[in-house]
Design an enzyme around this catalytic site. Structure first.
Site, PDB file in Angstrom:
ATOM      1  CB  CYS A   1       4.876   2.447   7.640  1.00  0.00           C
ATOM      2  SG  CYS A   1       4.571   3.738   6.526  1.00  0.00           S
ATOM      3  CG  LEU A   2       6.429   0.938   1.686  1.00  0.00           C
ATOM      4  CD1 LEU A   2       5.866   1.250  -0.002  1.00  0.00           C
ATOM      5  CD2 LEU A   2       7.670  -0.056   1.434  1.00  0.00           C
TER       6      LEU A   2
ATOM      7  N   GLY B   1       1.046  -1.404  -0.077  1.00  0.00           N
ATOM      8  CA  GLY B   1      -0.042  -0.084  -0.006  1.00  0.00           C
ATOM      9  C   GLY B   1       0.999   1.181   0.217  1.00  0.00           C
TER      10      GLY B   1
ATOM     11  CD  GLN C   1       3.099   5.824   2.702  1.00  0.00           C
ATOM     12  OE1 GLN C   1       2.332   5.219   2.281  1.00  0.00           O
ATOM     13  NE2 GLN C   1       4.358   5.091   3.110  1.00  0.00           N
TER      14      GLN C   1
ATOM     15  CG  HIS D   1      -1.094   1.706   7.024  1.00  0.00           C
ATOM     16  ND1 HIS D   1      -0.176   1.122   8.041  1.00  0.00           N
ATOM     17  CD2 HIS D   1      -0.458   2.143   6.329  1.00  0.00           C
ATOM     18  CE1 HIS D   1       1.198   1.635   7.806  1.00  0.00           C
ATOM     19  NE2 HIS D   1       0.993   2.281   6.516  1.00  0.00           N
ATOM     20  CD  GLU D   2      -1.387   2.346   2.506  1.00  0.00           C
ATOM     21  OE1 GLU D   2      -1.021   3.677   2.440  1.00  0.00           O
ATOM     22  OE2 GLU D   2      -0.819   1.491   2.742  1.00  0.00           O
TER      23      GLU D   2
ATOM     24  CG  HIS E   1       0.185   6.753   5.139  1.00  0.00           C
ATOM     25  ND1 HIS E   1       1.096   7.510   5.758  1.00  0.00           N
ATOM     26  CD2 HIS E   1       0.279   5.533   5.027  1.00  0.00           C
ATOM     27  CE1 HIS E   1       1.983   6.513   5.907  1.00  0.00           C
ATOM     28  NE2 HIS E   1       1.642   5.175   5.447  1.00  0.00           N
TER      29      HIS E   1
HETATM   30 NI    NI Z   1       2.469   3.203   5.645  1.00  0.00          NI
END
Ligand code: NI
Length: 185
Positions: free
Chosen positions: A88-89, A46, A51, A130-131, A134
Protein backbone atom coordinates in the site's frame (compact mmCIF):
# COMPACT_ATOMS: atom_id res chain seq x y z
CA UNK A 1 -2.34 19.00 -12.15
CA UNK A 2 -0.37 18.68 -8.98
CA UNK A 3 1.32 16.02 -6.94
CA UNK A 4 -0.39 15.45 -3.60
CA UNK A 5 1.21 14.31 -0.36
CA UNK A 6 0.33 10.75 0.62
CA UNK A 7 -0.96 10.11 4.13
CA UNK A 8 0.72 7.20 5.86
CA UNK A 9 -0.18 4.66 8.53
CA UNK A 10 -1.06 6.52 11.72
CA UNK A 11 -2.91 9.34 9.96
CA UNK A 12 -6.49 9.38 11.31
CA UNK A 13 -8.02 10.07 7.87
CA UNK A 14 -6.98 6.60 6.71
CA UNK A 15 -9.37 5.17 9.31
CA UNK A 16 -12.35 7.37 8.53
CA UNK A 17 -15.42 6.62 6.46
CA UNK A 18 -15.62 8.65 3.24
CA UNK A 19 -18.69 10.58 2.15
CA UNK A 20 -20.78 9.88 -0.92
CA UNK A 21 -20.07 12.22 -3.84
CA UNK A 22 -23.38 13.94 -4.63
CA UNK A 23 -22.23 15.41 -7.92
CA UNK A 24 -19.17 14.65 -10.02
CA UNK A 25 -18.19 18.24 -10.77
CA UNK A 26 -14.97 19.96 -11.87
CA UNK A 27 -13.64 19.92 -8.31
CA UNK A 28 -14.01 16.13 -8.16
CA UNK A 29 -12.42 15.79 -11.63
CA UNK A 30 -9.47 17.91 -10.49
CA UNK A 31 -9.06 15.60 -7.48
CA UNK A 32 -9.18 12.58 -9.83
CA UNK A 33 -6.51 14.08 -12.12
CA UNK A 34 -4.26 14.91 -9.17
CA UNK A 35 -4.73 11.42 -7.77
CA UNK A 36 -3.69 9.82 -11.06
CA UNK A 37 -0.63 12.04 -11.27
CA UNK A 38 0.32 11.22 -7.67
CA UNK A 39 -0.28 7.49 -8.15
CA UNK A 40 1.88 7.37 -11.29
CA UNK A 41 4.67 9.35 -9.63
CA UNK A 42 4.59 6.96 -6.67
CA UNK A 43 4.61 3.94 -9.01
CA UNK A 44 1.34 2.69 -7.56
CA UNK A 45 -1.49 0.87 -9.29
CA UNK A 46 -4.28 2.25 -7.11
CA UNK A 47 -4.96 5.24 -4.87
CA UNK A 48 -7.98 6.23 -2.77
CA UNK A 49 -8.98 9.75 -1.70
CA UNK A 50 -8.24 9.29 2.04
CA UNK A 51 -4.63 8.53 1.06
CA UNK A 52 -4.32 12.10 -0.17
CA UNK A 53 -6.16 13.53 2.82
CA UNK A 54 -9.59 13.78 1.20
CA UNK A 55 -12.93 12.40 2.29
CA UNK A 56 -14.70 12.05 -1.06
CA UNK A 57 -15.64 8.46 -1.98
CA UNK A 58 -13.26 8.36 -4.95
CA UNK A 59 -10.46 6.03 -6.02
CA UNK A 60 -8.30 5.58 -9.11
CA UNK A 61 -6.67 2.43 -10.46
CA UNK A 62 -4.36 1.72 -13.37
CA UNK A 63 -3.41 -1.82 -14.26
CA UNK A 64 -1.58 -2.50 -17.53
CA UNK A 65 -2.12 1.05 -18.72
CA UNK A 66 -5.85 0.79 -18.29
CA UNK A 67 -7.06 3.59 -16.02
CA UNK A 68 -10.24 3.25 -13.96
CA UNK A 69 -12.02 5.93 -11.95
CA UNK A 70 -14.47 4.70 -9.34
CA UNK A 71 -16.74 7.22 -7.62
CA UNK A 72 -19.15 5.90 -4.94
CA UNK A 73 -18.19 2.30 -5.74
CA UNK A 74 -20.15 -0.64 -4.34
CA UNK A 75 -19.36 -4.32 -4.54
CA UNK A 76 -22.53 -6.04 -5.74
CA UNK A 77 -21.15 -9.57 -5.74
CA UNK A 78 -18.04 -11.50 -4.69
CA UNK A 79 -17.05 -15.01 -5.75
CA UNK A 80 -14.23 -17.39 -4.89
CA UNK A 81 -11.01 -16.56 -3.10
CA UNK A 82 -7.48 -15.63 -4.09
CA UNK A 83 -4.40 -15.05 -1.95
CA UNK A 84 -1.50 -12.82 -2.97
CA UNK A 85 1.03 -10.42 -1.56
CA UNK A 86 -0.25 -6.87 -1.18
CA UNK A 87 1.32 -3.53 -0.45
CA UNK A 88 0.00 0.00 0.00
CA UNK A 89 1.30 3.47 -0.85
CA UNK A 90 0.33 4.50 2.69
CA UNK A 91 2.54 1.79 4.24
CA UNK A 92 5.51 1.80 1.88
CA UNK A 93 7.81 -1.20 1.77
CA UNK A 94 5.51 -3.36 3.90
CA UNK A 95 3.91 -6.38 2.24
CA UNK A 96 1.69 -9.21 3.35
CA UNK A 97 -0.42 -12.02 1.95
CA UNK A 98 -4.10 -11.11 1.85
CA UNK A 99 -7.11 -13.27 1.01
CA UNK A 100 -9.55 -11.54 -1.33
CA UNK A 101 -12.48 -12.56 -3.46
CA UNK A 102 -11.30 -13.96 -6.79
CA UNK A 103 -14.05 -12.18 -8.70
CA UNK A 104 -16.03 -9.03 -7.98
CA UNK A 105 -18.91 -7.28 -9.65
CA UNK A 106 -18.71 -3.56 -8.89
CA UNK A 107 -20.92 -0.60 -9.69
CA UNK A 108 -19.67 2.97 -9.58
CA UNK A 109 -19.80 6.36 -11.29
CA UNK A 110 -17.12 7.43 -13.76
CA UNK A 111 -15.43 10.84 -14.08
CA UNK A 112 -18.49 12.19 -15.88
CA UNK A 113 -20.88 10.98 -13.21
CA UNK A 114 -22.17 8.17 -15.45
CA UNK A 115 -23.02 4.89 -13.76
CA UNK A 116 -21.18 1.78 -14.93
CA UNK A 117 -20.65 -1.79 -13.82
CA UNK A 118 -17.46 -3.79 -13.91
CA UNK A 119 -16.69 -7.51 -13.64
CA UNK A 120 -13.15 -8.12 -12.50
CA UNK A 121 -10.79 -11.01 -11.73
CA UNK A 122 -7.25 -11.46 -10.49
CA UNK A 123 -5.22 -8.29 -9.89
CA UNK A 124 -7.99 -5.87 -10.89
CA UNK A 125 -10.42 -7.61 -8.52
CA UNK A 126 -7.80 -7.43 -5.75
CA UNK A 127 -7.10 -3.78 -6.43
CA UNK A 128 -10.80 -2.85 -6.45
CA UNK A 129 -11.29 -4.53 -3.07
CA UNK A 130 -8.18 -2.84 -1.63
CA UNK A 131 -9.25 0.64 -2.81
CA UNK A 132 -12.89 0.22 -1.78
CA UNK A 133 -11.62 -0.84 1.64
CA UNK A 134 -9.67 2.45 1.85
CA UNK A 135 -12.94 4.29 1.25
CA UNK A 136 -14.30 2.64 4.41
CA UNK A 137 -11.25 3.15 6.60
CA UNK A 138 -9.80 -0.33 6.15
CA UNK A 139 -6.17 -1.19 5.36
CA UNK A 140 -4.68 -4.43 4.05
CA UNK A 141 -2.79 -5.05 7.30
CA UNK A 142 -6.17 -5.47 9.02
CA UNK A 143 -6.46 -8.85 7.28
CA UNK A 144 -3.13 -10.18 8.50
CA UNK A 145 -3.07 -12.51 11.48
CA UNK A 146 -2.17 -10.90 14.79
CA UNK A 147 1.49 -11.90 14.71
CA UNK A 148 2.01 -10.92 11.08
CA UNK A 149 0.25 -7.62 11.67
CA UNK A 150 2.45 -6.87 14.67
CA UNK A 151 5.56 -7.80 12.66
CA UNK A 152 4.45 -5.55 9.79
CA UNK A 153 3.82 -2.60 12.09
CA UNK A 154 7.11 -3.01 13.90
CA UNK A 155 8.99 -3.23 10.58
CA UNK A 156 7.18 -0.06 9.49
CA UNK A 157 8.18 1.74 12.68
CA UNK A 158 11.78 0.60 12.28
CA UNK A 159 11.91 1.84 8.67
CA UNK A 160 10.54 5.19 9.84
CA UNK A 161 13.44 5.66 12.26
CA UNK A 162 11.41 7.78 14.65
CA UNK A 163 9.85 9.90 11.93
CA UNK A 164 6.38 10.86 13.16
CA UNK A 165 5.16 12.71 10.08
CA UNK A 166 1.72 11.66 8.85
CA UNK A 167 2.38 12.39 5.19
CA UNK A 168 5.09 11.69 2.68
CA UNK A 169 5.93 13.85 -0.27
CA UNK A 170 6.29 12.06 -3.57
CA UNK A 171 9.32 12.97 -5.58
CA UNK A 172 9.06 11.12 -8.90
CA UNK A 173 12.75 10.42 -9.39
CA UNK A 174 13.45 9.22 -5.87
CA UNK A 175 10.44 6.91 -5.76
CA UNK A 176 11.17 5.42 -9.16
CA UNK A 177 14.52 4.25 -7.84
CA UNK A 178 13.11 2.98 -4.58
CA UNK A 179 10.25 0.82 -5.78
CA UNK A 180 11.53 -1.77 -8.13
CA UNK A 181 10.01 -4.71 -6.36
CA UNK A 182 6.29 -4.73 -5.87
CA UNK A 183 3.12 -3.03 -6.74
CA UNK A 184 1.59 -0.85 -4.10
CA UNK A 185 -2.05 0.11 -4.05
NI1 NI B 1 -3.52 1.14 -0.31
Amino acid sequence: MSLLDIYVLGAPILRQETRVVEKVDDGVRRLIDDMFETMYAAKGIGLAAPQVGRSERVAVIDIDQKPYVIVNPEILQREGTQRAEEGCLSIPEIYGDVDRAAHVHVKALDRNGEAFELQADELLARCLQHEIDHLHGRLFIDYLGLLKRRAAISKWEKLRKGDKSLTRTISPREVAEQHTRDEEL
